[in-house]
Design a protein around this motif. Structure first.
Motif, PDB file in Angstrom:
ATOM      1  N   ALA A   1      73.893  78.307  61.223  1.00 18.06           N
ATOM      2  CA  ALA A   1      72.997  77.865  60.598  1.00 18.06           C
ATOM      3  C   ALA A   1      71.699  77.489  61.489  1.00 18.06           C
ATOM      4  CB  ALA A   1      73.001  77.398  59.273  1.00 18.06           C
ATOM      5  N   GLN A   2      70.596  77.555  60.831  1.00 14.96           N
ATOM      6  CA  GLN A   2      69.811  77.204  61.769  1.00 14.96           C
ATOM      7  C   GLN A   2      69.147  75.991  61.682  1.00 14.96           C
ATOM      8  OE1 GLN A   2      66.869  81.508  61.935  1.00 14.96           O
ATOM      9  NE2 GLN A   2      67.024  80.884  59.323  1.00 14.96           N
ATOM     10  N   SER A   3      68.496  75.377  62.547  1.00 11.72           N
ATOM     11  CA  SER A   3      67.553  74.074  62.286  1.00 11.72           C
ATOM     12  C   SER A   3      66.166  75.070  63.503  1.00 11.72           C
ATOM     13  CB  SER A   3      68.525  73.730  62.562  1.00 11.72           C
ATOM     14  OG  SER A   3      69.048  73.295  64.024  1.00 11.72           O
ATOM     15  N   VAL A   4      65.375  73.378  63.325  1.00 16.61           N
ATOM     16  CA  VAL A   4      64.742  73.415  64.146  1.00 16.61           C
ATOM     17  C   VAL A   4      64.041  71.967  64.332  1.00 16.61           C
ATOM     18  CG1 VAL A   4      61.945  73.742  65.001  1.00 16.61           C
ATOM     19  CG2 VAL A   4      63.449  75.471  63.274  1.00 16.61           C
ATOM     20  N   THR A   5      64.124  71.537  65.533  1.00 13.24           N
ATOM     21  CA  THR A   5      63.339  70.305  65.321  1.00 13.24           C
ATOM     22  C   THR A   5      62.333  70.118  66.558  1.00 13.24           C
ATOM     23  OG1 THR A   5      65.372  69.505  66.040  1.00 13.24           O
ATOM     24  CG2 THR A   5      64.334  67.521  66.817  1.00 13.24           C
ATOM     25  N   GLN A   6      60.943  68.816  65.681  1.00 17.01           N
ATOM     26  CA  GLN A   6      60.390  69.198  66.509  1.00 17.01           C
ATOM     27  C   GLN A   6      60.408  67.801  67.008  1.00 17.01           C
ATOM     28  OE1 GLN A   6      57.468  70.621  62.889  1.00 17.01           O
ATOM     29  NE2 GLN A   6      56.540  70.844  64.446  1.00 17.01           N
ATOM     30  N   LEU A   7      60.283  67.359  67.823  1.00 19.16           N
ATOM     31  CA  LEU A   7      59.892  65.900  68.779  1.00 19.16           C
ATOM     32  C   LEU A   7      58.550  65.500  69.082  1.00 19.16           C
ATOM     33  CD1 LEU A   7      61.998  66.814  71.698  1.00 19.16           C
ATOM     34  CD2 LEU A   7      62.866  65.508  69.707  1.00 19.16           C
ATOM     35  N   GLY A   8      58.642  63.897  68.136  1.00 17.60           N
ATOM     36  CA  GLY A   8      57.164  63.351  67.809  1.00 17.60           C
ATOM     37  C   GLY A   8      56.891  63.628  66.685  1.00 17.60           C
ATOM     38  N   SER A   9      57.131  62.473  66.044  1.00 12.35           N
ATOM     39  CA  SER A   9      56.314  63.491  64.144  1.00 12.35           C
ATOM     40  C   SER A   9      55.181  62.860  64.059  1.00 12.35           C
ATOM     41  CB  SER A   9      56.849  62.426  63.372  1.00 12.35           C
ATOM     42  OG  SER A   9      56.386  60.371  64.052  1.00 12.35           O
ATOM     43  N   HIS A  10      54.479  62.305  65.192  1.00 10.12           N
ATOM     44  CA  HIS A  10      53.021  62.165  65.895  1.00 10.12           C
ATOM     45  C   HIS A  10      52.435  61.922  67.290  1.00 10.12           C
ATOM     46  CE1 HIS A  10      53.653  59.682  61.614  1.00 10.12           C
ATOM     47  NE2 HIS A  10      52.309  60.135  61.491  1.00 10.12           N
ATOM     48  N   VAL A  11      51.115  62.822  67.689  1.00 13.02           N
ATOM     49  CA  VAL A  11      51.449  62.920  68.481  1.00 13.02           C
ATOM     50  C   VAL A  11      49.678  62.173  68.337  1.00 13.02           C
ATOM     51  CG1 VAL A  11      50.516  64.341  70.487  1.00 13.02           C
ATOM     52  CG2 VAL A  11      52.980  64.568  70.093  1.00 13.02           C
ATOM     53  N   SER A  12      49.141  61.653  69.708  1.00 15.92           N
ATOM     54  CA  SER A  12      47.779  61.361  70.349  1.00 15.92           C
ATOM     55  C   SER A  12      46.873  61.386  71.254  1.00 15.92           C
ATOM     56  CB  SER A  12      47.629  59.632  70.318  1.00 15.92           C
ATOM     57  OG  SER A  12      45.650  59.615  70.136  1.00 15.92           O
ATOM     58  N   VAL A  13      45.770  62.172  71.423  1.00 12.61           N
ATOM     59  CA  VAL A  13      44.849  63.273  72.253  1.00 12.61           C
ATOM     60  C   VAL A  13      43.980  62.753  71.688  1.00 12.61           C
ATOM     61  CG1 VAL A  13      46.956  64.545  72.530  1.00 12.61           C
ATOM     62  CG2 VAL A  13      45.148  65.373  71.759  1.00 12.61           C
ATOM     63  N   SER A  14      43.324  62.554  73.293  1.00 12.04           N
ATOM     64  CA  SER A  14      42.389  62.267  73.707  1.00 12.04           C
ATOM     65  C   SER A  14      41.326  63.502  73.733  1.00 12.04           C
ATOM     66  CB  SER A  14      41.787  61.543  75.314  1.00 12.04           C
ATOM     67  OG  SER A  14      42.406  60.422  75.163  1.00 12.04           O
ATOM     68  N   GLU A  15      40.128  64.013  73.148  1.00 14.16           N
ATOM     69  CA  GLU A  15      39.086  64.743  73.448  1.00 14.16           C
ATOM     70  C   GLU A  15      39.416  65.238  74.866  1.00 14.16           C
ATOM     71  OE1 GLU A  15      35.230  64.924  71.501  1.00 14.16           O
ATOM     72  OE2 GLU A  15      34.987  66.955  70.642  1.00 14.16           O
ATOM     73  N   GLY A  16      39.405  66.899  74.278  1.00 18.23           N
ATOM     74  CA  GLY A  16      39.348  66.966  76.738  1.00 18.23           C
ATOM     75  C   GLY A  16      40.885  67.280  76.877  1.00 18.23           C
ATOM     76  N   ALA A  17      42.093  66.677  75.924  1.00 23.15           N
ATOM     77  CA  ALA A  17      43.511  66.596  76.814  1.00 23.15           C
ATOM     78  C   ALA A  17      44.375  67.712  76.160  1.00 23.15           C
ATOM     79  CB  ALA A  17      43.300  64.804  76.643  1.00 23.15           C
ATOM     80  N   LEU A  18      44.915  68.092  77.052  1.00 19.39           N
ATOM     81  CA  LEU A  18      46.039  68.484  77.005  1.00 19.39           C
ATOM     82  C   LEU A  18      46.622  68.822  75.830  1.00 19.39           C
ATOM     83  CD1 LEU A  18      47.489  71.624  77.822  1.00 19.39           C
ATOM     84  CD2 LEU A  18      49.685  69.683  78.631  1.00 19.39           C
ATOM     85  N   VAL A  19      47.164  69.615  74.630  1.00 20.88           N
ATOM     86  CA  VAL A  19      48.273  69.040  73.989  1.00 20.88           C
ATOM     87  C   VAL A  19      49.805  70.110  74.320  1.00 20.88           C
ATOM     88  CG1 VAL A  19      48.093  69.317  71.041  1.00 20.88           C
ATOM     89  CG2 VAL A  19      45.872  69.558  72.416  1.00 20.88           C
ATOM     90  N   LEU A  20      50.817  69.269  73.860  1.00 21.36           N
ATOM     91  CA  LEU A  20      51.502  70.196  74.124  1.00 21.36           C
ATOM     92  C   LEU A  20      52.526  69.637  72.656  1.00 21.36           C
ATOM     93  CD1 LEU A  20      53.809  70.891  75.128  1.00 21.36           C
ATOM     94  CD2 LEU A  20      54.219  68.604  76.782  1.00 21.36           C
ATOM     95  N   LEU A  21      52.733  69.842  71.475  1.00 21.34           N
ATOM     96  CA  LEU A  21      53.692  69.969  70.901  1.00 21.34           C
ATOM     97  C   LEU A  21      55.113  70.459  70.890  1.00 21.34           C
ATOM     98  CD1 LEU A  21      51.230  69.749  67.831  1.00 21.34           C
ATOM     99  CD2 LEU A  21      51.691  68.585  69.592  1.00 21.34           C
ATOM    100  N   ARG A  22      56.029  69.968  70.950  1.00 19.54           N
ATOM    101  CA  ARG A  22      56.895  70.081  71.246  1.00 19.54           C
ATOM    102  C   ARG A  22      58.458  70.472  70.331  1.00 19.54           C
ATOM    103  NH1 ARG A  22      58.601  68.358  76.672  1.00 19.54           N
ATOM    104  NH2 ARG A  22      57.431  66.946  76.932  1.00 19.54           N
ATOM    105  N   CYS A  23      59.063  72.152  70.208  1.00 21.50           N
ATOM    106  CA  CYS A  23      59.560  73.001  68.878  1.00 21.50           C
ATOM    107  C   CYS A  23      61.226  73.413  69.762  1.00 21.50           C
ATOM    108  CB  CYS A  23      58.935  73.733  68.390  1.00 21.50           C
ATOM    109  SG  CYS A  23      60.030  74.529  67.272  1.00 21.50           S
ATOM    110  N   ASN A  24      62.491  72.792  69.855  1.00 21.30           N
ATOM    111  CA  ASN A  24      63.423  72.643  70.031  1.00 21.30           C
ATOM    112  C   ASN A  24      63.996  74.069  68.705  1.00 21.30           C
ATOM    113  OD1 ASN A  24      62.949  71.098  72.174  1.00 21.30           O
ATOM    114  ND2 ASN A  24      64.683  72.646  72.754  1.00 21.30           N
ATOM    115  N   TYR A  25      64.822  74.675  69.109  1.00 21.91           N
ATOM    116  CA  TYR A  25      65.251  75.237  67.277  1.00 21.91           C
ATOM    117  C   TYR A  25      66.793  76.115  68.142  1.00 21.91           C
ATOM    118  CZ  TYR A  25      65.657  79.599  70.820  1.00 21.91           C
ATOM    119  OH  TYR A  25      65.737  80.571  71.827  1.00 21.91           O
TER     120      TYR A  25
END
Lengths: 113, 115
Positions: free
Chosen positions: B1-25
């Motif tokens: 069976a497949q699954s997906v895990t997203q680490l961090g239900s909420h991420v806050s960044v400043s405008e102009g900063a790097l965005v990194l949203l994590r996903c493992n499958y």
């Protein structure tokens, strides 16, 4: 934008009543899907269709039935609505399988009181 | 069976900063992977997808994601966040078998962008 409409967009109903949600597409795509979205669960597949009159169950199909009599329409029916079926329902379509993306409709917010 | 895990239900960044949203499958076959974005009271919109070939995938609105098989990851990045990026982001893996492509979604990450 893909031509997908859902109706109604909002509905409040009472426990035990039947409810039918409609998904209509103008893209002539073969595959259609119904998902529900709940906080903390993401989207979960309810039922899907791979052609007219061809449907199958998804991950959370209990309490739901579907029908597809025309390529463009995919109906989701809650035979006897329960409070646990309060959710946002999304229809999606795709041209084919595999790496073909799914396009989503605007959603129907259903509240069962 | 497949699954997906997203680490961090909420991420806050400043405008102009790097965005990194994590996903493992998790998938028993080579996966097809997708990132979708959902703005308030709207449906999901495709950002990008990985099928085969180049592991760095570019999408809309300046987002990109890198498929790393050894890490079973497909993280989403954007070099410089904009206020308009505030939304919920979903990672999904496609089931390549059966009569249709069934997507398995992660639980989502809500991105907040602050001034």
């Amino acid at each position: 934008d893909a031509g997908i409409t859902q109706s109604p967009r909002h509905k409040v109903t009472e426990t035990g009543t039947p409810v039918t949600l409609r998904c209509h597409q103008t893209e002539n795509h073969r595959y259609m899907y119904w998902y529900r979205q709940d906080p903390g669960h993401g989207l979960r597949l309810i039922h899907y269709s791979y052609g007219v009159k061809d449907t199958d169950k998804g991950e959370v199909s209990d309490g739901y039935s579907v029908s597809r009599s025309k390529t463009e329409d995919f109906l989701l029916t809650l035979e006897s609505a329960t409070s646990s079926q309060t959710s946002v329902y999304f229809c999606a379509i795709s041209e084919s399988t595999g790496y073909y993306e799914q396009y989503f409709g605007p959603g129907t917010r259903l509240t069962v009181t | 069976a497949q699954s997906v895990t997203q680490l961090g239900s909420h991420v806050s960044v400043s405008e102009g900063a790097l965005v990194l949203l994590r996903c493992n499958y998790s998938s028993s076959v080579p996966p097809y992977l997708f990132w979708y974005v959902q703005y308030p009271n709207q449906g999901l919109q495709l950002l990008l997808k990985y099928t085969t070939g180049a592991t760095l995938v570019k999408g809309i609105n300046g987002f990109e994601a890198e498929f790393k098989k050894s890490e079973t990851s497909f993280h989403l990045t954007k070099p410089s966040a904009h206020m308009s990026d505030a939304a919920e982001y979903f990672c999904a893996v496609s089931d390549r078998t059966g009569t249709a492509s069934k997507l398995t979604f992660g639980t989502g990450t809500r991105l907040q962008v602050t001034l």
